[in-house]
Design an enzyme around this catalytic site. Structure first.
Site, PDB file in Angstrom:
ATOM      1  N   ARG A  54     -25.645  32.224  27.374  1.00  0.00           N
ATOM      2  CA  ARG A  54     -26.648  32.559  28.393  1.00  0.00           C
ATOM      3  C   ARG A  54     -26.296  32.058  29.785  1.00  0.00           C
ATOM      4  NH1 ARG A  54     -28.482  32.955  23.855  1.00  0.00           N
ATOM      5  NH2 ARG A  54     -27.244  31.104  23.572  1.00  0.00           N
ATOM      6  N   THR A  55     -25.972  30.768  29.895  1.00  0.00           N
ATOM      7  CA  THR A  55     -25.847  30.193  31.235  1.00  0.00           C
ATOM      8  C   THR A  55     -24.682  30.835  31.980  1.00  0.00           C
ATOM      9  OG1 THR A  55     -26.698  28.164  30.289  1.00  0.00           O
ATOM     10  CG2 THR A  55     -25.783  28.020  32.502  1.00  0.00           C
ATOM     11  N   LYS A  83      -3.467  20.104  31.327  1.00  0.00           N
ATOM     12  CA  LYS A  83      -2.222  19.388  31.688  1.00  0.00           C
ATOM     13  C   LYS A  83      -2.530  18.005  32.230  1.00  0.00           C
ATOM     14  CE  LYS A  83      -0.498  23.774  33.445  1.00  0.00           C
ATOM     15  NZ  LYS A  83      -0.308  24.416  34.750  1.00  0.00           N
ATOM     16  N   ARG A 104     -20.315  23.540  33.772  1.00  0.00           N
ATOM     17  CA  ARG A 104     -20.823  22.871  32.562  1.00  0.00           C
ATOM     18  C   ARG A 104     -19.733  21.938  32.065  1.00  0.00           C
ATOM     19  NH1 ARG A 104     -23.830  25.749  27.617  1.00  0.00           N
ATOM     20  NH2 ARG A 104     -25.466  25.635  29.209  1.00  0.00           N
ATOM     21  N   HIS A 132     -30.023  19.826  32.628  1.00  0.00           N
ATOM     22  CA  HIS A 132     -29.669  21.247  32.685  1.00  0.00           C
ATOM     23  C   HIS A 132     -30.653  21.904  33.658  1.00  0.00           C
ATOM     24  CE1 HIS A 132     -28.323  25.162  31.659  1.00  0.00           C
ATOM     25  NE2 HIS A 132     -28.400  25.127  30.346  1.00  0.00           N
TER      26      HIS A 132
HETATM   27  N1   CP Z   1     -29.713  27.825  27.199  1.00  0.00           N
HETATM   28  C1   CP Z   1     -28.379  27.648  27.295  1.00  0.00           C
HETATM   29  O1   CP Z   1     -27.904  26.770  28.013  1.00  0.00           O
HETATM   30  O2   CP Z   1     -27.661  28.525  26.548  1.00  0.00           O
HETATM   31  P1   CP Z   1     -26.067  28.590  26.504  1.00  0.00           P
HETATM   32  O3   CP Z   1     -25.584  27.303  25.879  1.00  0.00           O
HETATM   33  O4   CP Z   1     -25.746  29.802  25.690  1.00  0.00           O
HETATM   34  O5   CP Z   1     -25.592  28.690  27.915  1.00  0.00           O
END
Ligand code: CP
Length: 309
Positions: A54-55, A83, A104, A132
């Site tokens: 999703r993100t 590396k 992320r 998040h």
């Molecule tokens: N909600 C969320 O962060 O989903 P993903 O891990 O798929 O990005």
């Protein structure tokens, strides 16, 4: 002004600044065509050192729907991180090649470190079990749209409240709106970390209680926020196997809930929401994921300062 700002923690933006983002997201939802070229010539970098559906896709889709371009990686082994390149050096490079970075990373605090070395806005797309914030923007826009406003809600957070970063961010964010209270539903091994209870809930006199059984409290809730047990953050597989089926939301439990309760989940789910619940009108998690794309479109516009055509 949100132009050129970083978003690392959900508290980085004031409530009024969040309102600006939600207001723009709602305008985009009503008239997406008006915004379809607004980021022409701009580049989003997505640096994903951890898996995501999703993100990452919603960020990339958001930028493409705004007429911009995207570069990045979803697998750190395909970058020079494999590396031995430091995060600082990677960010210095990527902030030359792009106008905004969504990152992320498995390590708590990595996004904050990245922001120290970047010439362009850094958006924390999840740092370990910590925060998040764009999931929080997603969650707030969902609640605002489906429940009318962000105040006076009884919110049940259920599942892995220890490692679930979306829960930590949502508690921080919803604590800023008056009258909200929390019921924290988890096994004792997966309770909300003390620092969040002390520094956010107790410090601000927010009403909360901790329970273990979902069925004991579901009838009180306006919002039920389910979460997955975060397998990847456990040190001990035996402990994960013992806790993984702690909560399974099914129609028997839903029958006890209010008719207007909404069920949210940041996704991905494993087995904590039975698929039969998907057909219930209160199941809001796929709509939530859709709001996530629009709110990220609004966020990108605000950080790049390209709101108006
Ligand atoms: N909600 C969320 O962060 O989903 P993903 O891990 O798929 O990005």
């Amino acid at each position: 002004m949100l132009i050129n700002r970083h978003l690392i923690d959900p508290m980085d933006f004031k409530v009024e600044e969040l309102d600006e983002i939600f207001s723009l997201a709602e305008k985009i939802i009503k008239n997406p065509k008006k915004y379809s070229k607004i980021c022409d010539g701009k580049i989003l970098a997505t640096l994903f050192y951890e898996p995501s559906t999703r993100t990452r896709f919603s960020f990339e889709s958001a930028m493409m729907r705004l007429g911009g371009n995207v570069l990045g990686f979803s697998e750190p082994n395909s970058s020079s991180a494999s590396k031995g390149e430091t995060l600082a050096d990677t960010i210095k490079m990527v902030s030359i090649y792009s106008d905004v970075i969504a990152m992320r990373h498995p390590k708590e605090g990595a996004a904050r470190v990245a922001s120290l070395y970047s010439k362009v806005p850094v958006i924390n797309a999840g740092d370990g079990g910590h925060q998040h914030p764009t999931q929080t923007l997603t969650d707030l826009l969902t609640i605002k749209n489906l429940k009318g406003n962000l105040k006076n809600k009884t919110i049940g957070l259920c599942g892995d409240l220890k490692f679930g970063r979306t829960v930590h961010s949502l508690i921080k964010a919803m604590s800023r709106y008056e009258g909200n209270e929390f019921i924290l539903i988890s096994p004792k091994e997966l309770k909300v970390p003390d620092y969040i209870k002390e520094q956010v809930l107790e410090k601000n006199n927010i009403k909360f209680r901790e329970v273990e059984a979902l069925e004991d409290v579901i009838e009180e809730l306006d919002i039920l926020y389910m979460t997955r047990i975060q397998k990847e953050r456990f040190f001990n597989e035996e402990e994960y196997l013992r806790l993984k089926d702690s909560y399974i939301l099914n129609m028997e439990k839903m029958d006890k809930a209010k008719n207007d309760m909404i069920v949210m989940h940041p996704l991905p789910r494993v087995n904590e929401i039975d698929m039969e619940v998907d057909n219930d009108s209160r199941a809001s998690y796929f709509k939530q994921a859709e709001f996530g794309m629009y709110v990220r479109m609004a966020l990108i516009c605000k950080l790049l300062g390209v709101e108006e055509c």
